[in-house]
Design a protein around this motif. Structure first.
Motif: not given
Ligand code: MG
Ligand code: PEP
Length: 551
Positions: A331, A334, A357, A428, A430, A454, A464
């Protein structure tokens, strides 16, 4: 009966006598009246000595435990030669400090930077660095590390923390379990304990030292418990449970190497999630079919500058090579929300989880992002690479990344740098936006990976990171599951595959539902791979899955 609790870093149950392993604290000379040239020479000799000790330990570990597990000693060697660490020691020596003090204080100062990130993985690297610093100090003051010597067999070794080198030199025939007052799941000691199959409990706290040397205790790492002064009845129950749990583990082993295909012909694979290239070994050792999520941001955390293209290339290449032809999903960066990087100089945000982000940051900092893309492209020839983009909310974001990837590939080819003929690109899922647009997004990419952590946060509008909302954080919420099902349907409509890499992937209560949704891959912590495979195998044998989506 007294029950102490911690985290089971290496699962299993054991009983035995408490044996404490206490380290002596060294008092080092803090004066600045040392002759720099002499201390420099001492430091150079000590570095050489520790390098060769680490090499020796690597060889022992390779013989006794396995090649992959022995990598921790390579990592310590690399840390020893880390440019930041070396220059921090040299600066102190130049200021007149003794070499021993320079090594000790430089290791501690750099470890503090890693700890300040607040990231669990970085804290572990800080312990590694402290261990390397300690070894240097010992080499400089001419002291040998002494390892536990005890006549007792069936020892439950209790300590504040144990370094990998210390763990390696223990007499494993006598040790039934480890209990650490500090330590964590990701520590290399925990990794070694798992490979040696010795139950280990970490993070028990200072209360561990209230136990008496030699007292008999029951260690249940599966439940995260250490029981002191158990009654006869508790001992009986413990032994019975131990037997049952050993049987269960042998069932997990039966799933090793098996293909997981439902009666209606749907095949599912189980991958592992990792935070560093060397962890690919743990995935392979646990029978993972691939790496479903390599969180590359860990390469950027806990340091003073961004990792160079070369550094990243080396990490991605290692991950791909260790994957031995299995798919490795890396990935892209992030950063943002809970993962902070001070050297990016980002503005304070009111709502960081809704802020700059993941892909947003990368698109805003193209130089930074292109460096990562080049490193990935160059590494692509060393294995089966899949690039995964985080925090996608629109088709436009994906197209912008594809354009950058194209430009960087062309530029590399022009320079004659080899890159793979093909590699996969995925996103992703998410954010609810990505799930709702999954049909349009599926046309742009090769695969989806659902980030349920997420996706739950953004679907339920629940932070979260906020502990006080934990009772509301419900990843089983029908809204979350419908979004996953929707993404799965879109992926398959366009011939793509879909995996789940968030925590929900290892939730056995939902496995049957994921199979019904025709999810192709579940990616979980390496230690969860075999239990999940065994669970899927039982589902495949028992039940014809409907293959239908939730209403
Ligand atoms: Mg995530
Ligand atoms: C997720 O959001 O589920 C995920 C896997 O990404 P991370 O936990 O790194 O945000």
């Amino acid at each position: 009966m007294i029950k102490l609790t911690g985290k089971g870093a290496s699962l299993g149950m054991a009983e035995g006598a408490v044996c404490f392993y206490r380290k002596e604290k060294e008092v080092l000379d803090e004066q600045t009246n040392h002759v720099a040239s002499e201390e420099e020479k001492k430091l150079a000799d000590a570095l050489e000595k520790v390098r060769s000790v680490l090499e020796g330990e690597r060889e022992i570990a390779e013989k006794e435990i396995g090649k992959e597990e022995a990598d921790v000693f390579m990592i310590h060697r690399m840390m020893l030669d880390d440019a930041d660490f070396l220059s921090a020691m040299q600066e102190r020596v130049a200021e007149g400090y003794s070499a021993a003090y320079a090594a000790d204080s430089a290791a501690k100062a750099l470890a503090e930077v890693l700890i300040a990130t607040g990231d669990a993985y970085m804290k572990e690297r800080a312990s590694d660095l402290l261990e390397v610093g300690e070894r240097l100090v010992y080499a400089l003051i001419g002291k040998e590390k002494h390892f536990v010597a005890t006549d007792a067999t069936e020892v439950i070794l209790c300590a504040e923390d144990l370094a990998p080198g210390e763990t390696l030199h223990l007499d494993k025939s006598k040790i039934s379990g480890f209990v650490l007052s500090r330590g964590s799941m990701q520590s290399h000691t925990a990794i070694l304990a798992r490979s040696m199959g010795i139950p280990a409990l970490v993070g028990v706290g200072e209360v561990l030292f209230s136990l008496a040397e030699g007292e008999r205790v029951l260690l249940d790492a599966d439940r995260g418990e250490l029981i002191s002064c158990p009654s006869e009845g508790v001992c009986r129950q413990f032994r019975q449970k131990k037997e049952e749990s050993e049987k269960e583990k042998s069932l997990w082993e039966k799933a090793r190497g098996k293909e997981l295909i439902t009666k209606d012909g749907h095949r599912i694979e189980v991958y592992g999630n990792i935070g560093a290239a060397e962890e690919v070994s743990g995935v392979v050792a646990n029978d993972g079919d691939g790496v479903g999520l390599f969180r590359s941001e860990f390469l950027y955390l806990g340091r003073l500058t961004a990792p160079s293209e070369e550094e990243q290339f080396a990490a991605y290449r290692t991950a791909l090579e260790k994957g031995k032809g299995k798919r490795v999903v890396i990935r892209t960066l992030d950063i943002g929300a809970d993962k902070k990087v001070p050297y990016f100089g980002l503005m304070e945000e009111e709502n960081p989880a809704l802020g700059l982000r993941g892909i947003r940051l990368c698109l805003q900092r193209p130089l930074l992002f292109r460096t990562q893309l080049r490193a990935l492209l160059r590494a692509s020839v060393f294995g089966k690479l899949a690039i995964l983009l985080p925090m996608i909310t629109s088709v436009d974001e994906v197209r912008r990344v594809k354009a950058m990837l194209f430009e960087e590939s062309e530029a590399l080819k022009e320079k004659g740098v080899p890159i793979a003929e093909s590699f996969e690109l995925g996103i992703m899922i998410e954010t609810p936006a990505a799930a709702l647009l999954s049909d349009a997004l599926a046309k742009e990419v090769d695969f989806f990976s659902v980030g349920t952590n997420d996706l739950t946060q953004y679907t339920l509008a629940l932070d979260r990171e906020n502990d006080s909302l934990e009772s509301f954080f419900n990843p089983h919420h029908e809204a979350v599951l419908r979004l996953i099902a929707m993404a799965s349907e879109s992926a398959h409509r366009y011939g793509n595959w879909i995996g789940i890499c968030g925590e929900l992937a290892s939730d056995h209560a939902l496995t049957a539902r994921f199979l019904d949704m025709q999810i192709d891959e579940l990616s979980v912590a390496p230690s969860m791979i075999l239990p999940l495979k065994a669970h899927i195998l039982s589902l495949c044998e028992e039940k014809t899955l409907t293959g239908c989506l939730p209403k």
